[in-house]
Write an enzyme that holds these catalytic residues in place. Structure first.
Site, PDB file in Angstrom:
ATOM      1  N   TYR A 164       5.729   2.909  -4.125  1.00 61.85           N
ATOM      2  CA  TYR A 164       6.735   2.271  -3.278  1.00 61.85           C
ATOM      3  C   TYR A 164       7.275   0.968  -3.853  1.00 61.85           C
ATOM      4  O   TYR A 164       7.841   0.162  -3.128  1.00 61.85           O
ATOM      5  CB  TYR A 164       6.150   2.027  -1.874  1.00 61.85           C
ATOM      6  CG  TYR A 164       5.975   3.301  -1.064  1.00 61.85           C
ATOM      7  CD1 TYR A 164       5.619   4.496  -1.662  1.00 61.85           C
ATOM      8  CD2 TYR A 164       6.184   3.307   0.297  1.00 61.85           C
ATOM      9  CE1 TYR A 164       5.462   5.662  -0.925  1.00 61.85           C
ATOM     10  CE2 TYR A 164       6.030   4.463   1.046  1.00 61.85           C
ATOM     11  CZ  TYR A 164       5.665   5.637   0.418  1.00 61.85           C
ATOM     12  OH  TYR A 164       5.519   6.781   1.162  1.00 61.85           O
ATOM     13  N   ASP A 217       0.720   6.796   3.802  1.00 61.57           N
ATOM     14  CA  ASP A 217       1.902   7.000   4.642  1.00 61.57           C
ATOM     15  C   ASP A 217       1.828   8.387   5.298  1.00 61.57           C
ATOM     16  O   ASP A 217       2.044   8.548   6.502  1.00 61.57           O
ATOM     17  CB  ASP A 217       3.143   6.895   3.738  1.00 61.57           C
ATOM     18  CG  ASP A 217       4.438   6.796   4.511  1.00 61.57           C
ATOM     19  OD1 ASP A 217       4.399   6.821   5.750  1.00 61.57           O
ATOM     20  OD2 ASP A 217       5.493   6.706   3.869  1.00 61.57           O
ATOM     21  N   ASP A 264      -5.300  16.606  -0.704  1.00 62.61           N
ATOM     22  CA  ASP A 264      -5.002  17.903  -0.082  1.00 62.61           C
ATOM     23  C   ASP A 264      -6.181  18.353   0.778  1.00 62.61           C
ATOM     24  O   ASP A 264      -6.006  18.878   1.887  1.00 62.61           O
ATOM     25  CB  ASP A 264      -4.627  18.959  -1.135  1.00 62.61           C
ATOM     26  CG  ASP A 264      -5.487  18.905  -2.384  1.00 62.61           C
ATOM     27  OD1 ASP A 264      -6.226  17.919  -2.562  1.00 62.61           O
ATOM     28  OD2 ASP A 264      -5.438  19.855  -3.189  1.00 62.61           O
ATOM     29  N   ASP A 287       0.478   9.575   9.461  1.00 63.24           N
ATOM     30  CA  ASP A 287       1.337  10.282  10.421  1.00 63.24           C
ATOM     31  C   ASP A 287       0.620  11.515  10.967  1.00 63.24           C
ATOM     32  O   ASP A 287       0.740  11.849  12.157  1.00 63.24           O
ATOM     33  CB  ASP A 287       2.673  10.669   9.781  1.00 63.24           C
ATOM     34  CG  ASP A 287       3.707   9.549   9.914  1.00 63.24           C
ATOM     35  OD1 ASP A 287       3.322   8.445  10.336  1.00 63.24           O
ATOM     36  OD2 ASP A 287       4.891   9.780   9.604  1.00 63.24           O
ATOM     37  N   LYS A 326      -5.779  11.812  -5.905  1.00 65.36           N
ATOM     38  CA  LYS A 326      -5.458  13.111  -6.496  1.00 65.36           C
ATOM     39  C   LYS A 326      -5.799  13.015  -7.983  1.00 65.36           C
ATOM     40  O   LYS A 326      -4.982  13.299  -8.857  1.00 65.36           O
ATOM     41  CB  LYS A 326      -3.971  13.414  -6.243  1.00 65.36           C
ATOM     42  CG  LYS A 326      -3.542  14.829  -6.566  1.00 65.36           C
ATOM     43  CD  LYS A 326      -4.115  15.875  -5.642  1.00 65.36           C
ATOM     44  CE  LYS A 326      -3.704  17.265  -6.109  1.00 65.36           C
ATOM     45  NZ  LYS A 326      -4.540  18.336  -5.580  1.00 65.36           N
TER      46      LYS A 326
END
Ligand code: ATP
Length: 349
Positions: A135, A243, A219, A247, A186
């Site tokens: 970001y 992020d 994942d 959610d 990851k």
């Protein structure tokens, strides 16, 4: 006298912040907290009138407050959302608010989309790295608009940045007697940056032998948050993954109208805000659910040294949920301000 900068912002931000302030003022009156609120007009109206979102001096001045209480930023009249980026990302990056703290706590089982889950089975916090990762805008485009176009988005991971968010997660767990910290990355695919996360996580975890340190690829984390949310106390992850998984977490706890957050640099500045945006579709109609803002106000009181009041606000919100004293998107009939009334009544009950 704690000084609080209040930035209601745009759309439903203003409506929900009003209710958060009512709750804070109610507790202030009862307990003599001596809170001082200073309203700041940063938002779309000011941007459209003056062309200024927030000046460099105004951003620096925010450091002098004990906390910042933000509603939401975003307005269809500013399609680029430039003012929102300047103010929100400006705060995160320039005030170096490196911890995005997002509690995922189910207060009433009926609002959880998972079947047969008791509230205590969905109760964890996510530490999302807030100043680095994907970001920062590092990257570029080459041969834009042609068939040979190249676009690169670089992920920034610094040892300092990775270490401080991981340490913050362990410190939080340690201070609250929480036994488990899970780091998610990851690293099987992203072999440079996330290898750094792996090494730093192992090094910091070794300093907290009483806390169980585990790792999940992101994942797998998303699957496990749905399959077995009770296996988590504290999750720590990077900016992008944080992020996304927060959610998912917001839905587990009953939706975006219930998700609160803090943006924190320990010992320096801290900003508290509901996770939802300005929701222009329902703005000005008294339909917005103020509970996320009220829970964010509770987190702010916890941060200002009143964890008992944070708990009390959470219990009052839970009582309102259990009594169906909620807005329409949660199946109730109350307006934004009526939910504020209900929380205040529950605080006094
Ligand atoms: P942004 O301002 O970040 O562009 P947004 O407002 O479009 O975001 P979200 O905040 O994610 O997006 O909200 C999506 C939709 O969810 C809203 O348009 C609204 O219908 C609903 N919603 C969001 N927050 C609330 C709330 N507090 N109460 C009721 N409904 C909400």
């Amino acid at each position: 006298m704690p000084r609080i900068a209040v930035i209601p912002g745009d759309g439903i931000g203003r409506e929900v912040i009003d209710q958060g302030l009512r709750v804070l003022q109610h507790l202030d009156g009862e307990r003599g907290l001596d809170l001082v609120f200073e309203h700041l007009p940063y938002g779309a109206d000011r941007y459209l009138e003056t062309g200024t979102s927030i000046t460099a001096d105004e951003m620096q001045a925010l450091r002098r407050y004990d906390a910042i209480f933000l509603g939401a930023l975003g307005d269809p009249r500013v399609p680029t959302s430039q003012h929102a980026k300047d103010i929100l990302l400006g705060m995160r990056f320039q005030l170096d608010l490196y911890i995005n703290l997002r509690p995922v706590k189910l207060l009433d089982a009926r609002y959880c989309p998972l079947k047969d889950r008791a509230p205590e089975e969905v109760s964890f916090v996510v530490f999302r790295e807030n100043t680095e990762g994907l970001y920062t805008g590092i990257g570029g485009q080459f041969k834009r608009g042609t068939p040979d176009e190249v676009a690169i988005e670089a992920e920034l991971n610094t040892r300092k940045g990775v270490e401080r968010i991981i340490r913050a997660a362990f410190e939080y767990a340690d201070a609250r007697g929480l036994g488990r910290v899970c780091m998610s990355d990851k690293s099987n695919a992203m072999r440079h940056g996330h290898d750094l996360w792996q090494r730093v996580f192992r090094a910091v975890a070794a300093e907290y032998p009483a806390i169980e340190a585990s790792h999940l690829y992101v994942d797998v984390l998303t699957m496990e948050m749905v399959r077995a949310p009770d296996r988590f106390d504290v999750i720590v992850t990077n900016n992008l993954f944080g992020d996304i998984v927060t959610d998912l977490g917001a839905q587990l706890q009953g939706g975006i109208g219930l998700a609160a957050s803090g943006n924190i640099h320990p010992g320096q500045a801290a900003m508290f805000e509901p996770v939802h945006g300005s929701a222009p579709d329902i703005a000005g109609q008294g339909k917005a659910n103020p509970l996320a803002a009220i829970l964010s106000a509770g987190m702010m009181l916890g941060h200002l040294g009143h964890p008992d009041l944070e708990d009390r606000i959470e219990r009052a919100v839970r009582d309102c949920l259990q009594a169906d004293r909620v807005t329409r998107e949660l199946g109730g009939t109350l307006s934004t301000s009526q939910v504020g009334d209900a929380v205040i009544a529950a605080l006094d009950a």
